[in-house]
Structure formats: structure tokens, C-alpha cells
Design a protein around this motif. Structure first.
Motif, PDB file in Angstrom:
ATOM      1  N   TRP A  12       0.805  -1.165  -0.167  1.00 41.33           N
ATOM      2  CA  TRP A  12       0.002  -0.187  -0.136  1.00 41.33           C
ATOM      3  C   TRP A  12       0.954   1.196  -0.114  1.00 41.33           C
ATOM      4  O   TRP A  12       1.621   1.455   0.844  1.00 41.33           O
ATOM      5  N   GLN A  13       0.667   2.174  -1.010  1.00 44.12           N
ATOM      6  CA  GLN A  13       1.484   3.182  -1.136  1.00 44.12           C
ATOM      7  C   GLN A  13       0.723   4.517  -1.557  1.00 44.12           C
ATOM      8  O   GLN A  13      -0.279   4.233  -2.283  1.00 44.12           O
ATOM      9  N   HIS A  14       0.951   5.688  -1.108  1.00 44.11           N
ATOM     10  CA  HIS A  14       0.252   6.658  -1.337  1.00 44.11           C
ATOM     11  C   HIS A  14       1.103   7.871  -2.172  1.00 44.11           C
ATOM     12  O   HIS A  14       0.818   8.720  -2.957  1.00 44.11           O
ATOM     13  N   TYR A  15       2.289   7.763  -1.532  1.00 47.96           N
ATOM     14  CA  TYR A  15       3.378   8.919  -2.108  1.00 47.96           C
ATOM     15  C   TYR A  15       4.923   8.428  -2.525  1.00 47.96           C
ATOM     16  O   TYR A  15       5.108   7.065  -1.936  1.00 47.96           O
ATOM     17  N   VAL A  16       5.236   8.724  -3.725  1.00 48.32           N
ATOM     18  CA  VAL A  16       6.503   8.477  -3.903  1.00 48.32           C
ATOM     19  C   VAL A  16       7.447   9.476  -3.667  1.00 48.32           C
ATOM     20  O   VAL A  16       7.151  10.801  -3.937  1.00 48.32           O
ATOM     21  N   ILE A  17       8.671   8.999  -2.909  1.00 44.94           N
ATOM     22  CA  ILE A  17       9.724  10.057  -2.469  1.00 44.94           C
ATOM     23  C   ILE A  17      10.888   9.782  -3.038  1.00 44.94           C
ATOM     24  O   ILE A  17      11.567   8.819  -3.073  1.00 44.94           O
ATOM     25  N   TRP A  18      11.416  10.770  -3.630  1.00 44.64           N
ATOM     26  CA  TRP A  18      12.959  10.664  -4.136  1.00 44.64           C
ATOM     27  C   TRP A  18      13.810  11.816  -3.321  1.00 44.64           C
ATOM     28  O   TRP A  18      13.685  12.807  -3.109  1.00 44.64           O
ATOM     29  N   LYS A  19      14.999  11.294  -2.871  1.00 44.70           N
ATOM     30  CA  LYS A  19      15.598  12.051  -2.166  1.00 44.70           C
ATOM     31  C   LYS A  19      16.931  12.563  -3.546  1.00 44.70           C
ATOM     32  O   LYS A  19      17.529  11.674  -3.805  1.00 44.70           O
ATOM     33  N   ILE A  20      17.004  13.865  -3.700  1.00 48.99           N
ATOM     34  CA  ILE A  20      17.784  14.315  -4.740  1.00 48.99           C
ATOM     35  C   ILE A  20      18.363  15.688  -4.415  1.00 48.99           C
ATOM     36  O   ILE A  20      18.186  16.460  -3.229  1.00 48.99           O
ATOM     37  N   ASN A  21      19.379  16.137  -4.989  1.00 53.82           N
ATOM     38  CA  ASN A  21      20.085  17.387  -4.656  1.00 53.82           C
ATOM     39  C   ASN A  21      20.200  17.900  -6.297  1.00 53.82           C
ATOM     40  O   ASN A  21      21.085  17.522  -6.976  1.00 53.82           O
ATOM     41  N   VAL A  22      19.517  19.014  -6.494  1.00 58.67           N
ATOM     42  CA  VAL A  22      19.510  19.761  -7.775  1.00 58.67           C
ATOM     43  C   VAL A  22      20.863  20.914  -7.549  1.00 58.67           C
ATOM     44  O   VAL A  22      20.552  21.890  -6.989  1.00 58.67           O
ATOM     45  N   LYS A  23      21.834  20.246  -8.070  1.00 55.89           N
ATOM     46  CA  LYS A  23      23.226  21.147  -7.667  1.00 55.89           C
ATOM     47  C   LYS A  23      23.269  22.290  -8.657  1.00 55.89           C
ATOM     48  O   LYS A  23      23.534  23.692  -8.227  1.00 55.89           O
ATOM     49  N   LYS A  24      22.709  22.254  -9.982  1.00 52.32           N
ATOM     50  CA  LYS A  24      22.995  23.582 -10.911  1.00 52.32           C
ATOM     51  C   LYS A  24      22.243  23.209 -12.121  1.00 52.32           C
ATOM     52  O   LYS A  24      22.238  22.357 -12.726  1.00 52.32           O
ATOM     53  N   ILE A  25      21.542  24.335 -12.412  1.00 54.73           N
ATOM     54  CA  ILE A  25      20.688  24.311 -13.836  1.00 54.73           C
ATOM     55  C   ILE A  25      21.624  24.872 -14.884  1.00 54.73           C
ATOM     56  O   ILE A  25      22.339  25.824 -14.859  1.00 54.73           O
ATOM     57  N   LEU A  26      21.590  24.055 -15.939  1.00 55.50           N
ATOM     58  CA  LEU A  26      22.556  24.211 -17.160  1.00 55.50           C
ATOM     59  C   LEU A  26      21.824  24.846 -18.292  1.00 55.50           C
ATOM     60  O   LEU A  26      22.545  25.476 -19.326  1.00 55.50           O
ATOM     61  N   SER A  27      20.399  24.863 -18.412  1.00 58.08           N
ATOM     62  CA  SER A  27      19.565  25.255 -19.232  1.00 58.08           C
ATOM     63  C   SER A  27      18.346  25.423 -18.908  1.00 58.08           C
ATOM     64  O   SER A  27      17.774  24.901 -17.869  1.00 58.08           O
ATOM     65  N   LYS A  28      17.535  26.541 -19.486  1.00 56.98           N
ATOM     66  CA  LYS A  28      16.219  26.957 -19.265  1.00 56.98           C
ATOM     67  C   LYS A  28      15.236  25.857 -19.661  1.00 56.98           C
ATOM     68  O   LYS A  28      14.084  25.940 -19.461  1.00 56.98           O
ATOM     69  N   ASP A  29      16.069  25.115 -20.658  1.00 51.20           N
ATOM     70  CA  ASP A  29      15.145  23.734 -21.018  1.00 51.20           C
ATOM     71  C   ASP A  29      15.038  22.549 -20.172  1.00 51.20           C
ATOM     72  O   ASP A  29      14.840  21.494 -20.558  1.00 51.20           O
ATOM     73  N   CYS A  30      15.732  22.700 -18.989  1.00 49.19           N
ATOM     74  CA  CYS A  30      15.667  21.651 -17.962  1.00 49.19           C
ATOM     75  C   CYS A  30      14.424  21.021 -17.664  1.00 49.19           C
ATOM     76  O   CYS A  30      13.267  21.740 -17.746  1.00 49.19           O
ATOM     77  N   SER A  31      14.593  19.914 -17.334  1.00 49.68           N
ATOM     78  CA  SER A  31      13.403  19.261 -16.835  1.00 49.68           C
ATOM     79  C   SER A  31      13.701  17.833 -15.968  1.00 49.68           C
ATOM     80  O   SER A  31      14.743  17.244 -16.087  1.00 49.68           O
ATOM     81  N   ILE A  32      13.028  17.420 -15.126  1.00 46.66           N
ATOM     82  CA  ILE A  32      12.937  16.129 -14.388  1.00 46.66           C
ATOM     83  C   ILE A  32      11.711  15.540 -14.393  1.00 46.66           C
ATOM     84  O   ILE A  32      10.641  16.070 -14.226  1.00 46.66           O
ATOM     85  N   LYS A  33      11.857  14.193 -15.234  1.00 50.46           N
ATOM     86  CA  LYS A  33      10.553  13.361 -15.445  1.00 50.46           C
ATOM     87  C   LYS A  33      10.734  12.164 -14.355  1.00 50.46           C
ATOM     88  O   LYS A  33      11.725  11.245 -14.615  1.00 50.46           O
ATOM     89  N   PHE A  34       9.787  12.064 -13.453  1.00 45.49           N
ATOM     90  CA  PHE A  34       9.700  10.871 -12.577  1.00 45.49           C
ATOM     91  C   PHE A  34       8.624   9.887 -13.115  1.00 45.49           C
ATOM     92  O   PHE A  34       7.465  10.233 -13.469  1.00 45.49           O
TER      93      PHE A  34
END
Length: 588
Positions: free
Chosen positions: A450-472
Motif C-alpha cells: 500500500w502506497q500513497h506517495y513516491v519520494i525521491w531524495k535528490i540534490n539539484v546542484k546546478k541548472i545548465l539550461s532553461k530547457d531543463c526538466s526532471i521526469k519521474f
């Protein structure tokens, strides 16, 4: 556990800012309008409001609406007036009309949120304040303080701390641009960075403050804690030695010295300083527990074991102390293992959402403990090598807490070894770190109950482009969930350090296999683990700062306001009027 720290943050010295460098005080309700609206009635409204003549301003607003019946701005001003008069029904009436006219303007939602806060409807307040943020409200300092107050009243101390920290960062950024030579400002900027987990950056500001005011013991203690977390023990020790020179009865400095000496293996000195803490404050139960533990490490006789367990059981009165007590029970093997496992299970049931508690039990010396624990749970025979899980600690966290380390995945995929780096803040000790613009990976299929939430532990260090994205991505039988973060979303995460980012997924059945994936473009990012939780505990916590430093509980690292700073703080009363006329006009 953050209650005292939140109170501490709330009392930070905003009036000092306004008095010393002319910064506009947050609670100031005077406003000189430079609005484009030069209508004489409108100007008279502002004049009456500056004088707090609300009834006169109310009449003028209604007169104005007879001439300009579709005006959004004056409806918001009227709502503000009725809010000041505690006539919330009339305020709601004009806010509904304003939103109907301009549904994507932020200020009406801000006023709504403020009113809901004072009516103790905190969920509605949070929803409206977040909408105001989404529509780019300008008055983000006051709004984040109100948001923090909402979470504080809901006992969501982590989210309260996050919002207070955002408000303070914005204030301090402005102040540093005006006066970067004020040691008090520099010290508190460092403190904000420290509480966001940016210990290296925090040290920089504590050091700047120290060069200006080298006898500031508050600043020295804070820098010592940052050095301790960074494991720079020699530097940490130098700072607390200076504190003790200036103030020989400083309990926090003696406690820090005890921890430092314990960490470098000098048990005799550790005992001396924990004993000093107890001498200074007989009710300092945390130091007592540490003292008992150090004494046993020095003399491991059977009689002393029983004395320790008796003493510790009498003072396990909060979560942090319970955790340290359990750690001592493991280290000393001073109770029947079955009895300990039962106690620890009860502890986990109460604290299932906080996995950082396992930071005290992650080293190799606890391998036998986790193996025995798995046997107690009858999980020892479960073979999880197909998931890359090869040690008992990782197996326990996966089966009991729903945590899957990225290091497990790397065990299965040689191509990702080049991205694996050591990280002392990780429970597994290793993380995935990508410095390139794009990367992606597919984890193996995980069997999760039984799960309600997915949790990712992440560290966004630096954006390199305005076209950046993260898809989970979460793939399940005949369905796929996707959660996508674009530039605007990712920019809010950049530079925060390690966070847990959560999102809700639909519950299909009690136990199901799912395959998580991540696709990253245009940024440098690190990943530690994915985990799944049941229930609504993360409903208001999409961005969550993992706790650190369980050996430094909050009542130790955030003591009462230092005597020297008391005139730089302000009472809670001044927090009561955080929606000002200036906030209204600036956003119209």
C-alpha cells in the motif's frame, strides 16, 4: 522537534533591520502611493487607510465603485478594509467579485489566505497562499511568514521552518546588498544556510561574522556545529575552546566538546565534558545519557551495564533521547535481543516517516544487529540480490520502510559505476551524481505494499539550461504515472541541498510491482534513494528537508536567545499584522 527552533526563528530581529539600515519594517502599515491611479477619490482612499480611518476609506471605496463598477483593485482594498474591521463575510464577498474579474491576479488570494489564517482554517489558508505564489505575488516575505505560521499551527514544523527560512533568506539577501559588514546579519545568514544543510556555505558566513566580531560566542557555537557535521573536528574544537575562554559556563560548548572528543575516539575527554554539562545543569538529561554511554565504553563491566539501563530508562522522555538510548542498548548488548526488537518496532511505528534516524545505525559494526533483526522478522531467507540488495541494512530498509537505495541499482549496472560517489550524508554512503546535461535510468521492478506517495531524495546542484526538466515515471501493469518538473519548478529546488521531493500516486491494490524511472535534462543532479509511504503524512510536504544531526537535538543547537542579542529581537505580538496596505498596493 522543531518547535523551539521555529520560535527562535520567529523572534529574529526584524526591527533591528529597519532601525539600523532603513529597511522597511515588515509590519509597517504606512504607504505612500506611487500608483498610476491618480484619481482623487483613490488617492483619498490611500490617505484614509494610512491614518487607519477604515470607515471613511470604506465609504470612499463604495463611491469609487459607483464610477468604476468593474474595478479589481478597489475590491481588493475593500476586502482589506473589512479584514481590518474583522468583518470577514463582507471581505469574502468582495474577494469573490475580484477573483471573478481577474482570476489570475495574486493579491485577492493573499488576502483570502490571511483571513483564513486568522479564522484558524489553516488548510484553506495554505491553499490560497500557494495560489498567490503561483500567480507571482510580489510580497513573498510576508506571505512565507504567514505560510510558516499556518504550518506551525498545524504542527508541521518542517514546512514551517522551510517557509520561515525562505522569508529570512529574502530579507537577508536584501540586507547583505546594503550592509555586508554587519556581523549579526552575517551570523544569521549562516544559520539559515546551516539549517538548509548547506554547511560549507554556512561556514563562510560564520567566518565573515567572526572576523568582524571575534568574541561573538553565539556565532562561534554555530560555526562549531557546522564544522562538526562536516567532520572537520580540529576546527570545531578550536571554536568551542574559544567559547569556553569567553564563557566557561556555556553548556552548549561543553556538550559540543564532548561530542567532538567522542567522535575522534578520546573517551576520557568526552566523559569530562559531558560531566561538566551535568554539573552546569543537573536536568540536562541528554548529557547524562551520553555520560553513561561514555563511562561504559571506558569500563564495560556487567554491573555497570545494569546501572546504565536503569538510569537511561528513567530519562527517555523525547524522541532524540529515545533514539540515543536505543543506540546504546545495541552497542552494549545490555538487554535480551527480542525485547529490544519489540521496543524498536514500537519506536518505528511512531516515527515511520523519518528515516534519518537510521543514520546512527548505518556503519558496518551494526551488520550483525540487522542480520539478527531480519531473523526476528523472519525475513532472513528472502533473496533480494536481483534488486542489487546485498547487505542486511539495505534489505531491512527496503522491506520495512520501503526505501530503495540508488547504490543497490548501481550494484546491478556496471555502466553507472562511473557516476557513483561517496557521500557521508547518505545512509548507504554512496549516491549517483551526474555532471552532464542529460541522464536517465530505469530501476528494477520493486514490490511495494500500500502506497500513497513516491519520494525521491535528490540534490539539484546546478541548472545548465532553461530547457531543463526532471521526469519521474512509475510504470505499473497497464498504466504509467508521470510527474514532470520544468524550469520554473526545478529553479525552486536548485541550491537547496539534499531534499526529499514527493508526489502522490493512485492506490491500486495492497501489493503491486512497479518500475520507477528518472529522466533528467539540462542540469547537474544527484540521487540517493526512492521510497514509498502510506497515508497522508506528506500531503503538505512536497519539498521536505531530511533531518540531520540526531546527536545534536534541537534544544541543544537552538538554545534561548543569547543575552547580548535580546534587544535585537521582537515579541510575537509584532507578527500579528503581516498583511499590510503596501502588500495590497504593490500587487495591484
Amino acid at each position: 522537534m522543531y518547535t523551539q527552533y521555529v520560535n527562535h526563528i520567529l523572534k529574529i530581529f526584524l526591527p533591528y533591520f529597519s532601525k539600523s539600515i532603513g529597511f522597511c519594517k515588515v509590519t509597517n502599515d504606512q504607504y505612500d502611493s506611487d500608483s498610476d491611479n491618480k484619481d482623487p477619490i483613490y488617492q483619498s482612499i490611500i490617505k484614509e487607510l494610512n491614518g487607519k480611518y477604515y470607515q471613511k476609506a470604506e465609504s470612499l471605496c463604495k463611491e469609487y465603485l459607483k464610477l468604476f463598477s468593474e474595478d479589481y483593485s478597489v475590491r481588493c482594498v475593500l476586502a482589506y478594509i473589512y479584514r481590518c474591521l474583522n468583518n470577514y463575510e463582507q471581505a469574502y464577498l468582495y474577494l469573490k467579485e475580484a477573483i471573478k474579474l481577474k482570476p489570475k491576479e495574486p493579491i485577492a488570494y493573499f488576502i483570502y489566505g490571511d483571513i483564513f489564517f486568522w479564522q484558524s482554517e489553516y488548510d484553506k489558508a495554505i491553499d490560497n497562499l500557494n495560489i498567490s505564489l503561483e500567480y507571482k505575488v510580489k510580497s513573498i516575505i510576508n506571505l512565507h511568514i504567514i505560510l510558516g505560521n499556518c504550518f506551525f499551527r498545524k504542527f508541521h514544523y518542517d514546512n514551517a521552518l522551510k517557509n520561515y527560512s525562505i522569508a529570512l533568506e529574502n530579507i537577508l539577501d536584501k540586507l547583505l546588498n546594503i550592509n555586508d559588514k554587519d556581523s549579526l546579519i552575517l551570523c544569521y545568514y549562516g544559520e539559515i544556510l546551516k539549517n538548509l544543510g548547506k554547511y560549507g556555505e554556512a561556514v563562510t558566513y560564520f567566518t565573515k561574522a567572526n572576523s568582524i566580531d571575534p568574541e561573538n560566542i553565539h556565532n562561534l557555537n554555530k560555526r562549531s556545529i557546522a564544522y562538526f557535521v562536516l567532520q572537520e573536528y580540529d576546527k570545531a574544537l578550536l571554536d568551542v575552546d574559544k567559547v569556553v575562554q569567553f564563557d566557561s559556563s556555556n553548556n552548549l560548548a561543553h556538550y559540543n566538546k564532548g561530542l567532538i572528543y567522542y567522535s575522534i575516539g578520546n573517551i576520557e575527554n568526552a566523559i569530562a565534558f559531558f560531566k561538566k554539562c551535568v554539573e552546569l545543569d543537573f536536568n540536562d538529561n541528554l548529557s547524562k545519557i551520553q555520560l553513561y554511554y561514555m563511562k561504559y565504553l571506558q569500563d564495560s563491566s556487567e554491573d555497570l551495564k545494569h546501572d546504565i539501563i536503569t538510569e537511561i530508562d528513567q530519562i527517555l522522555d523525547d524522541k532524540s533521547m529515545s533514539l540515543i538510548g536505543y543506540k546504546i542498548y545495541i552497542d552494549l548488548s545490555i538487554m535480551d535481543s527480542k525485547e529490544y526488537f519489540i521496543k524498536f518496532e514500537l519506536f518505528l511505528l511512531r516515527n515511520n516517516d523519518d528515516i534519518s534516524i537510521f543514520s546512527l545505525f548505518q556503519t558496518k559494526k551494526y551488520s550483525n544487529f540487522w542480520t539478527n533483526y531480519l531473523s526476528f522478522l523472519k525475513w532472513n531467507d528472502d533473496d533480494l540480490t536481483e534488486l542489487g540488495i546485498v547487505d542486511p541494512f539495505s534489505k531491512f530498509l527496503y522491506k520495512r520502510i520501503g526505501v530503495y537505495f540508488i547504490s543497490n541499482f548501481i550494484n546491478l549496472n556496471n555502466e553507472f559505476h562511473q557516476f557513483q560517489v561517496n557521500d557521508t550524508t547518505s545512509l548507504s554512503g554512496q549516491i549517483l551524481s551526474s555532471e552532464g546535461e542529460a541522464f536517465s535510468f530505469n530501476l528494477p521492478e520493486l514490490c511495494i505494499h500500500w502506497q500513497h506517495y513516491v519520494i525521491w531524495k535528490i540534490n539539484v546542484k546546478k541548472i545548465l539550461s532553461k530547457d531543463c526538466s526532471i521526469k519521474f515515471i512509475i510504470k505499473r501493469v497497464n498504466m504509467q504515472d508521470e510527474h514532470v518538473l520544468k524550469f520554473e519548478d526545478v529553479s525552486k529546488l536548485e541550491g537547496l541541498g539534499w531534499i526529499e521531493y514527493s508526489f502522490k500516486i493512485s492506490v491500486i491494490q495492497m501489493s503491486i510491482s512497479m518500475q520507477p524511472s528518472v529522466v533528467v535534462n539540462g542540469l547537474n543532479m544527484q540521487v540517493d534513494y526512492i521510497r514509498f509511504i502510506y497515508g497522508e503524512s506528506r500531503k503538505d510536504k512536497q519539498i521536505y528537508f531530511p533531518k540531520m544531526g540526531h546527536l545534536l537535538p534541537i534544544h541543544k543547537i537552538c538554545p534561548n536567545v543569547p543575552e547580548a542579542f535580546k534587544d535585537k529581537y521582537f515579541p510575537w505580538k509584532e507578527m500579528e499584522n503581516l498583511l499590510t496596505l503596501k502588500d495590497i498596493i504593490d500587487n495591484l
